[in-house]
Design a protein around this motif. Structure first.
Motif, short mmCIF file in Angstrom:
data_model
loop_
_atom_site.label_atom_id
_atom_site.label_comp_id
_atom_site.label_asym_id
_atom_site.label_seq_id
_atom_site.Cartn_x
_atom_site.Cartn_y
_atom_site.Cartn_z
N LEU A 78 0.83 -1.21 0.00
CA LEU A 78 0.00 0.00 0.00
C LEU A 78 0.86 1.26 0.00
CD1 LEU A 78 -2.74 -1.11 2.57
CD2 LEU A 78 -2.94 -1.00 0.07
N LYS A 79 1.94 1.24 0.78
CA LYS A 79 2.84 2.39 0.81
C LYS A 79 3.55 2.57 -0.53
CE LYS A 79 3.84 2.13 5.78
NZ LYS A 79 4.89 1.82 6.79
N ASN A 80 4.00 1.45 -1.10
CA ASN A 80 4.69 1.52 -2.39
C ASN A 80 3.76 2.06 -3.48
OD1 ASN A 80 7.01 0.50 -1.27
ND2 ASN A 80 6.74 -1.58 -2.05
N PHE A 81 2.51 1.60 -3.44
CA PHE A 81 1.55 2.05 -4.45
C PHE A 81 1.24 3.54 -4.27
CE2 PHE A 81 -2.83 2.35 -6.26
CZ PHE A 81 -2.47 2.12 -7.58
N SER A 82 1.19 3.99 -3.05
CA SER A 82 0.94 5.41 -2.77
C SER A 82 2.06 6.28 -3.36
CB SER A 82 0.84 5.66 -1.26
OG SER A 82 -0.22 4.92 -0.71
N GLU A 125 2.97 -0.58 -15.17
CA GLU A 125 4.10 -0.57 -14.24
C GLU A 125 3.76 -0.96 -12.80
OE1 GLU A 125 6.18 3.13 -14.50
OE2 GLU A 125 6.21 3.13 -16.69
N ILE A 126 2.51 -1.29 -12.52
CA ILE A 126 2.12 -1.56 -11.14
C ILE A 126 2.84 -2.79 -10.56
CG2 ILE A 126 0.13 -2.99 -11.77
CD1 ILE A 126 -1.30 -1.77 -9.31
N HIS A 127 3.31 -3.68 -11.41
CA HIS A 127 4.01 -4.88 -10.91
C HIS A 127 5.26 -4.53 -10.10
CE1 HIS A 127 6.23 -3.95 -14.63
NE2 HIS A 127 7.26 -4.53 -14.04
N THR A 128 5.77 -3.30 -10.28
CA THR A 128 7.00 -2.90 -9.58
C THR A 128 6.79 -2.66 -8.09
OG1 THR A 128 6.61 -0.55 -10.08
CG2 THR A 128 7.91 -1.83 -11.68
N ILE A 129 5.53 -2.58 -7.64
CA ILE A 129 5.30 -2.26 -6.22
C ILE A 129 5.40 -3.49 -5.32
CG2 ILE A 129 3.77 -0.36 -6.89
CD1 ILE A 129 1.43 -2.05 -5.77
#
Length: 227
Positions: free
Chosen positions: A127-131, A174-178
């Motif tokens: 959640l933090k990484n996605f934020s 690019e969401i896979h990077t989180i």
């Protein structure tokens, strides 16, 4: 101090100093004594006032910190749901609001599985990484919020459709990077403002409906709400 005055007066009297000089000396000493006393009292009052102002400042600072904390999500630092709703309602009443704005809802696919498999601490990391990921994609003037769980919302002002589309495509790409341990994708619903409504409830429903269209059709994609 009084005994010192009396001693000085008696001493001066017995060495034949004129009485008027003695009185002048007495008055002078009295003024010195009074001035020192007032100076001491003023210093004490200044110290009390300084302590009071310091205390009031700390109270004010604590209140401001509390107000700021109530506006944001404690985990991610993004706006919370109620603050986001308030800000959008303000924007929707702005007569200068452009004709091309967007409300976006993002739901993280497979977050529950990652959270259950690797634990809540790792879920918090996602959640933090996605934020932080969202902050890099969107502008500073865009409103970004966490609505709770794994759902996020963004409100963009004065943005053409092709720019909105490029941003949500970037999220899907690019969401896979989180997440390094699990697969995380994003289902995204988009409502255009004012095309899909001119109040918070209507644009939320439109974006939410578009989101579930993606959820029910393979996930990891985006969809614009129908006008």
């Amino acid at each position: 101090m009084k005994w010192l005055f009396m001693f000085c007066i008696i001493t001066l009297y017995f060495i034949n100093i004129p009485i008027e000089y003695i009185l002048c000396f007495f008055i002078f000493c009295y003024h010195i004594y009074t001035w020192q006393k007032q100076k001491r009292l003023l210093k004490e009052k200044n110290s009390e006032l300084k302590n009071l102002l310091s205390h009031l400042y700390e109270i004010s600072k604590a209140k401001d910190n509390y107000k700021e904390k109530t506006k944001v999500d404690s985990l991610t630092g993004l706006l919370n749901k109620s603050t986001m709703e308030d800000l959008i309602n303000i924007e929707l009443t702005n007569p200068q609001l452009s004709i091309s704005n967007a409300f976006i809802i993002i739901d993280l696919d497979y977050f529950k599985e990652a959270n259950d498999t690797f634990g809540h601490d790792y879920g918090d990391v996602i959640l933090k990484n996605f934020s932080e990921f969202l902050k890099k994609i969107f502008r500073k003037e865009d409103y970004i919020s966490r609505f709770g769980g794994d759902e996020f919302c963004i409100f963009l002002k004065n943005v053409p459709v092709h720019i909105i589309e490029s941003k949500v495509k970037k999220i899907n790409k690019e969401i896979h990077t989180i997440s390094s341990k699990s697969i995380i994708t994003a289902s995204i619903g988009i409502a255009m403002v004012p095309a899909n409504g001119n109040n918070y409830e209507s644009i939320f429903k439109s974006a939410d409906k578009a989101l579930y269209y993606v959820k029910n059709n393979g996930k990891n994609n985006y969809h614009f709400a129908e006008y």
